[in-house]
Design an enzyme around this catalytic site. Structure first.
Site, mmCIF file in Angstrom:
data_model
loop_
_atom_site.group_PDB
_atom_site.id
_atom_site.type_symbol
_atom_site.label_atom_id
_atom_site.label_comp_id
_atom_site.label_asym_id
_atom_site.label_seq_id
_atom_site.Cartn_x
_atom_site.Cartn_y
_atom_site.Cartn_z
ATOM 1 N N TYR A 1 0.847 -1.188 0.000
ATOM 2 C CA TYR A 1 0.000 0.000 0.000
ATOM 3 C C TYR A 1 0.888 1.245 0.000
ATOM 4 O O TYR A 1 1.734 1.400 0.891
ATOM 5 C CB TYR A 1 -0.906 -0.003 1.232
ATOM 6 C CG TYR A 1 -1.754 1.231 1.343
ATOM 7 C CD1 TYR A 1 -2.679 1.547 0.356
ATOM 8 C CD2 TYR A 1 -1.620 2.083 2.427
ATOM 9 C CE1 TYR A 1 -3.456 2.682 0.454
ATOM 10 C CE2 TYR A 1 -2.410 3.219 2.538
ATOM 11 C CZ TYR A 1 -3.306 3.517 1.538
ATOM 12 O OH TYR A 1 -4.081 4.650 1.633
ATOM 13 N N HIS B 1 -4.703 5.153 -2.351
ATOM 14 C CA HIS B 1 -5.915 5.967 -2.373
ATOM 15 C C HIS B 1 -5.509 7.370 -2.823
ATOM 16 O O HIS B 1 -4.478 7.884 -2.376
ATOM 17 C CB HIS B 1 -6.537 6.072 -0.977
ATOM 18 C CG HIS B 1 -7.137 4.807 -0.496
ATOM 19 N ND1 HIS B 1 -6.412 3.855 0.182
ATOM 20 C CD2 HIS B 1 -8.401 4.323 -0.587
ATOM 21 C CE1 HIS B 1 -7.203 2.845 0.493
ATOM 22 N NE2 HIS B 1 -8.415 3.098 0.041
#
Length: 163
Positions: free
Chosen positions: A77, A119
């Protein structure tokens, strides 16, 4: 023609403030002291970028491993990716992402990683376009209210790249 050198370096206690400063200038939300302290423990999942020996960018990732009984693949991530505005057209962000995809994923302890994702705030159209066109990520779902510390809370787009 002007020559320049882009290099990546490890995060150390001596240059931790560089990561903090780059993030504070580029990113809209602050990160805690604990987050920066933890950044010193993630080894190859964090790098600083230098332009002619001037610190201008950074990437900080985390390893996401499925829980014992859950089915799924391990992922990396991208928590933060930041490049100072005057240096954004030199391929520094791409070099940081490529480092994660091409170098970190090939490490023996990361051999089980199958995806890199992040994100991005839905309003950050430049970043969304960059991830898709330059870094080869694919847009996924929108997560309503992902950025809770924004006023009002901001939605995020999930971007993914299989490795």
């Amino acid at each position: 023609m002007a020559k320049y050198n882009i290099s990546l370096d490890d995060l150390t206690p001596n240059n931790l403030q560089v990561l903090r400063r780059i993030n504070s200038v580029v990113l809209p939300l602050p990160y805690s002291d604990a987050w920066y302290k933890e950044s010193l423990t993630v080894g190859p999942l964090v790098k600083l970028a230098f332009f002619n020996e001037i610190p201008v960018g950074a990437i900080r990732c985390s390893l996401v491993v499925p829980q014992k009984h859950n089915v799924g693949e391990s992922k990396i991530y991208i928590m933060t990716l930041a490049v100072l505005a005057p240096y954004r057209r030199y391929g520094i962000g791409k070099q940081l992402v490529d480092y994660i995809i091409n170098d970190v994923v090939k490490l023996e302890e990361m051999a089980f990683v199958k995806e890199v994702y992040c994100h991005v705030w839905v309003e950050n159209t430049d970043a969304l376009e960059w991830y898709v066109k330059t870094a080869g990520f694919e847009k996924g779902e929108v997560v309503p209210g992902y950025y809770k510390k924004m006023d009002p809370p901001g939605d995020a787009v999930v971007l993914r790249k299989r490795v």
